[in-house]
Design an enzyme around this catalytic site. Structure first.
Site, short mmCIF file in Angstrom:
data_model
loop_
_atom_site.label_atom_id
_atom_site.label_comp_id
_atom_site.label_asym_id
_atom_site.label_seq_id
_atom_site.Cartn_x
_atom_site.Cartn_y
_atom_site.Cartn_z
N LYS A 185 16.51 2.09 2.58
CA LYS A 185 16.79 1.79 3.98
C LYS A 185 16.79 0.30 4.30
CE LYS A 185 14.93 6.16 5.74
NZ LYS A 185 13.96 6.79 6.68
N GLY A 192 2.68 -3.95 -0.40
CA GLY A 192 2.84 -4.53 0.94
C GLY A 192 2.66 -6.03 0.97
N ARG A 215 -4.82 -1.67 -12.76
CA ARG A 215 -5.43 -2.59 -11.80
C ARG A 215 -6.78 -3.11 -12.30
NH1 ARG A 215 -3.89 0.21 -5.92
NH2 ARG A 215 -1.81 -0.74 -5.79
N GLY A 254 6.51 -0.93 -5.45
CA GLY A 254 6.25 0.28 -6.22
C GLY A 254 7.43 0.80 -7.01
#
Length: 396
Positions: free
Chosen positions: A197, A377, A36, A354
């Site tokens: 999911k 996100g 990062r 991720g």
């Protein structure tokens, strides 16, 4: 796009408040993965080259509005200096006299790193008073933290409305890549969506079926879609309470002309461990005492053939239990195919999330994708079609 970049700003002699993502992993007080940090270096160097002083705003961890010494950004300074090759001055506060003194004392060509913005409760509350204190420290606002752009915080949203604002190089690259993939893509467009999911990716799937030509569904969520078709998936990971929702998504896709690609053959095993005894069977022939852990070779071939026709690819999530061989086979094969097509110039490939980054790195394919987003996100919310406050505040 409506947002401005560094190229649109006069930076000479200006203090450039630059929101960055320095929420990096640490080990024994040292940065253990500087990815990062490396990705913000072009922004810092361009600001300095244009005569400006980068003043960095960042958060670290979840101090919940308290001053937590273990979550100070001070230990990041050595890795930041090593990455950018510039002297970095650390300010023990991100507002007020200590911050102002550090900025006033920095020599031209230097960088200032302010203390963790989340040490103040007003950061996560998007407090206008905190944002005003931030704004008093600078002349221009630059957001280079796409990974935090889905949060309406004082340093990402309120501050952007108080100063002339622009996107940094990393933010610019992220937004350009996503606009290419979803905003106005070259067709045909293929999306690969995997993971455990359906429930965590409902908005994503619902948005994609109206925007892409082919949607490949893999991982545990594919089992839920198979179950929705009345197929017995044995002991496989599946959300049986989501089968009606899966059916609705399939109906929406059909109405939109989007082809959903589900496994036609699967690799099954009785144990969830590396090297477990396994067999390949038709998707509707999973033994009742077995679990589906990967897509089979026929499915991989179908995915490869679909990728061969594609011009744009969006990827989020693995196709199987990629963490344990041999159930990484489908993910590795499809990723390698996408990487080869991208390298040959025929495919624009954008991936994020991720598990996605880990899976593509494991497959040795990440470096050949057009763009890999490190934002979890924010990447997902953009793909879901949601407005990101940190981007909207830049005028985009």
């Amino acid at each position: 796009m409506a947002w401005k970049t560094l190229d649109d700003m006069d930076l000479a002699g200006k203090r450039v408040l630059t929101r960055v993502d320095l929420n990096v992993p640490m080990d024994g007080g040292r940065v253990s993965d500087a990815t990062r940090i490396d990705r913000i270096v072009p922004t810092l160097k361009d600001i300095v080259a244009a005569g400006g002083t980068p003043v960095l705003l960042a958060h670290f961890g979840r101090p919940k509005g308290q001053h937590v010494p273990e979550m100070s950004l001070r230990p990041v300074v050595p890795a930041l200096e090593a990455a950018c090759g510039l002297p970095v001055t650390f300010a023990a506060d991100c507002r007020g006299p200590a911050a102002a003194a550090a900025i006033d004392g920095v020599a031209p060509g230097g960088v200032v790193l302010l203390e963790n913005t989340r040490f103040y409760p007003g950061e996560e509350k998007n407090d206008p008073d905190l944002a005003a204190d931030f704004a008093a420290l600078g002349d221009i606002y630059c957001n280079d933290a796409f990974s935090a752009a889905h949060r309406a915080h004082a340093s990402t949203e309120a501050l952007a409305r108080l100063l002339p604002a622009c996107a940094g190089r990393l933010m610019q690259a992220e937004l350009s890549a996503l606009e290419t993939a979803l905003g106005d893509p070259v067709r045909p467009v293929v999306a690969v969506v995997g993971g455990a999911k359906v429930s965590t990716k409902l908005d994503l799937l619902g948005n994609l079926v109206g925007k892409v030509d082919h949607l490949v569904i893999g991982g545990g969520m594919a089992n839920t879609f198979l179950a929705a078709q009345g197929i017995d998936v044995g002991k496989s990971l599946a959300e049986h309470d989501m089968t009606a929702t899966a059916s609705e998504i399939m109906a929406k896709a059909e109405a939109a002309g989007c082809e959903i690609i589900l496994p036609g053959d699967v690799v099954v095993a009785r144990e969830f461990k590396a090297g477990a005894d396994n067999e390949t069977v038709a998707a509707d022939a999973c033994p009742s005492d077995a679990m589906i852990l990967d897509a089979g070779p026929q499915t991989v071939a179908r995915i490869a053939a679909t990728l061969d026709t594609a011009k744009t690819l969006i990827w989020n999530g693995p196709l199987g239990a990629f963490e344990i061989p041999p159930f990484d086979t489908a993910t590795n094969a499809a990723a390698s195919q996408a990487a080869a097509l991208t390298a040959a110039g025929g495919l624009t490939s954008v991936a994020g999330g991720g598990d996605t980054v880990a899976a593509l790195n494991q497959a040795g394919a990440a470096a050949r994708f057009t763009y890999i987003s490190t934002a979890g996100g924010a990447f997902l919310e953009w793909m879901e079609g949601k407005v990101l406050p940190g981007v909207a505040a830049l005028g985009g």
